[in-house]
Design a protein around this motif. Sequence first.
Motif, short mmCIF file in Angstrom:
data_model
loop_
_atom_site.label_atom_id
_atom_site.label_comp_id
_atom_site.label_asym_id
_atom_site.label_seq_id
_atom_site.Cartn_x
_atom_site.Cartn_y
_atom_site.Cartn_z
N LYS A 127 -6.25 -4.61 5.76
CA LYS A 127 -6.00 -3.18 5.14
C LYS A 127 -4.60 -3.14 4.67
CE LYS A 127 -7.29 1.48 5.76
NZ LYS A 127 -7.78 2.46 6.86
N LYS A 128 -3.80 -4.11 5.43
CA LYS A 128 -2.35 -3.91 5.24
C LYS A 128 -1.94 -3.95 3.72
CE LYS A 128 2.22 -6.00 6.68
NZ LYS A 128 2.89 -6.94 7.41
N GLY A 129 -1.00 -3.09 3.03
CA GLY A 129 -0.81 -3.20 1.59
C GLY A 129 -1.88 -2.48 0.82
N TYR A 130 -3.09 -2.11 1.37
CA TYR A 130 -4.20 -1.72 0.48
C TYR A 130 -4.01 -0.24 -0.01
CZ TYR A 130 -9.12 -0.09 -0.63
OH TYR A 130 -10.16 0.50 -1.14
N ARG A 131 -4.26 0.08 -1.17
CA ARG A 131 -4.11 1.41 -1.58
C ARG A 131 -5.27 1.85 -2.69
NH1 ARG A 131 0.01 5.06 -0.60
NH2 ARG A 131 1.19 4.21 0.82
N GLY A 132 -6.42 1.10 -2.63
CA GLY A 132 -7.44 1.39 -3.44
C GLY A 132 -7.34 0.18 -4.90
N SER A 133 -7.99 0.96 -5.73
CA SER A 133 -8.07 0.31 -7.24
C SER A 133 -8.81 -1.11 -6.89
CB SER A 133 -6.72 0.06 -7.59
OG SER A 133 -5.99 1.11 -7.87
N ASP A 134 -10.07 -0.91 -6.19
CA ASP A 134 -10.92 -2.27 -5.89
C ASP A 134 -11.70 -2.59 -7.30
OD1 ASP A 134 -10.82 -0.51 -3.65
OD2 ASP A 134 -11.01 -2.26 -2.54
N SER A 135 -11.76 -3.80 -7.27
CA SER A 135 -12.81 -4.59 -8.33
C SER A 135 -13.80 -5.36 -7.39
CB SER A 135 -12.00 -5.35 -9.26
OG SER A 135 -13.04 -6.25 -9.89
N ILE A 136 -15.17 -4.88 -7.94
CA ILE A 136 -16.27 -5.67 -7.04
C ILE A 136 -16.98 -6.17 -8.24
CG2 ILE A 136 -18.63 -5.03 -5.91
CD1 ILE A 136 -16.39 -4.61 -4.16
N LEU B 147 -2.16 -5.61 -3.88
CA LEU B 147 -1.36 -4.97 -2.57
C LEU B 147 -0.11 -4.53 -3.01
CD1 LEU B 147 -1.83 -8.58 -0.53
CD2 LEU B 147 -3.25 -6.26 -0.32
N PHE B 148 0.25 -3.60 -2.11
CA PHE B 148 1.62 -2.76 -2.33
C PHE B 148 2.53 -2.79 -1.31
CE2 PHE B 148 -1.66 -1.00 -5.07
CZ PHE B 148 -1.00 -0.41 -6.03
N SER B 149 3.74 -2.68 -1.37
CA SER B 149 4.78 -2.78 -0.27
C SER B 149 4.48 -1.62 0.52
CB SER B 149 6.23 -2.62 -0.74
OG SER B 149 6.17 -1.39 -1.47
N THR B 150 4.79 -1.73 1.89
CA THR B 150 4.59 -0.79 2.79
C THR B 150 5.87 -0.89 3.76
OG1 THR B 150 3.87 -2.66 4.48
CG2 THR B 150 2.13 -1.67 3.50
N LYS C 265 5.53 0.32 -3.96
CA LYS C 265 5.53 -0.55 -5.02
C LYS C 265 4.42 -1.37 -5.03
CE LYS C 265 10.49 0.35 -6.36
NZ LYS C 265 11.63 -0.21 -6.45
N ALA C 266 3.93 -1.80 -6.13
CA ALA C 266 2.78 -3.04 -6.33
C ALA C 266 3.99 -4.24 -6.02
CB ALA C 266 2.15 -3.13 -7.59
N THR C 267 3.20 -5.21 -5.27
CA THR C 267 4.05 -6.38 -4.94
C THR C 267 3.45 -7.56 -6.12
OG1 THR C 267 2.14 -7.38 -3.48
CG2 THR C 267 3.86 -6.03 -2.56
N GLY C 268 2.53 -7.34 -6.82
CA GLY C 268 1.93 -8.34 -7.61
C GLY C 268 1.00 -9.19 -7.01
N GLU C 269 0.77 -9.10 -5.95
CA GLU C 269 -0.16 -9.92 -5.10
C GLU C 269 -1.50 -9.34 -5.28
OE1 GLU C 269 1.82 -12.38 -1.68
OE2 GLU C 269 2.12 -10.20 -1.45
N ILE C 270 -2.80 -10.19 -5.16
CA ILE C 270 -3.98 -9.73 -5.28
C ILE C 270 -4.73 -10.20 -3.89
CG2 ILE C 270 -6.21 -9.80 -6.38
CD1 ILE C 270 -4.23 -8.13 -7.82
N ARG C 271 -5.35 -9.50 -3.09
CA ARG C 271 -6.22 -9.85 -2.00
C ARG C 271 -7.62 -10.13 -2.64
NH1 ARG C 271 -4.53 -7.17 2.88
NH2 ARG C 271 -3.22 -8.94 3.13
N LYS C 272 -8.16 -11.32 -2.06
CA LYS C 272 -9.68 -11.40 -2.48
C LYS C 272 -10.57 -11.72 -1.36
CE LYS C 272 -10.24 -14.53 -5.81
NZ LYS C 272 -10.35 -15.60 -6.89
N LEU C 273 -11.63 -11.24 -1.27
CA LEU C 273 -12.56 -11.07 -0.12
C LEU C 273 -13.94 -11.58 -0.74
CD1 LEU C 273 -11.70 -7.66 1.38
CD2 LEU C 273 -10.56 -9.94 2.05
#
Length: 216
Positions: A148-157, A170-173, A179-187
Amino acid sequence: MNFKRIVGFALSVVFFTSCAPEDKSPVVVKKPEVKKIMQPFRFHKAIEVKPGLTLDIVSWGRGSNSVGGFLVLRSDSTHLNYKSMASELDGKIVDAWDMDLDSDGNPELYIQSKGEGEGSYLSMYIYEYNESGSNQQIRFPELGSSLKKGYRGSDSIYVKDGKLMREFPLFSTGDSAVKATGEIRKLEYSLRSNSLNVKEIEEAGKTDLKKLKTEN
């Protein structure tokens, strides 16, 4: 009228037709009409699980666009078996589909919804149906503290190679300005004994090596 006159008349018609100005008026292409759903209904999708077996997913509500309810209507025209299921809904339904994630012969119904406003947080409603039409709800696991760290929605399923995948930016905390970090978390989600398990997939650099972390 003799033969020469007939030939002359035919040639004059061909000449007149070939010299006629070309019609350059624009061709109007009619757009297909979008069928509107009568209020208080907001969404409808029919899913044919197999010939003779259809699931109709319908959302409805008045007075609010962020909450409501949904219905799942199961029509088994082969065995003349008709059942329905109702539940409360958080957000708006984005899509619905069926798949057999655990390959046990009983398909699951996946209903994806999202909230309004910035972030558009994800909600998932999952039900597994057996041959008789009975359903069992499968809980969609919440994100653990590390995921959940850096999570602020905008999911893609999406579904890839028979697997249920989820991505989000992912967003900075800790900063006053997020701000968006430019990273993408994939599950990646897997289903066993009617329980969903989630793994985070991290790509190591530009290689094909992948490191899997299991979220308990």
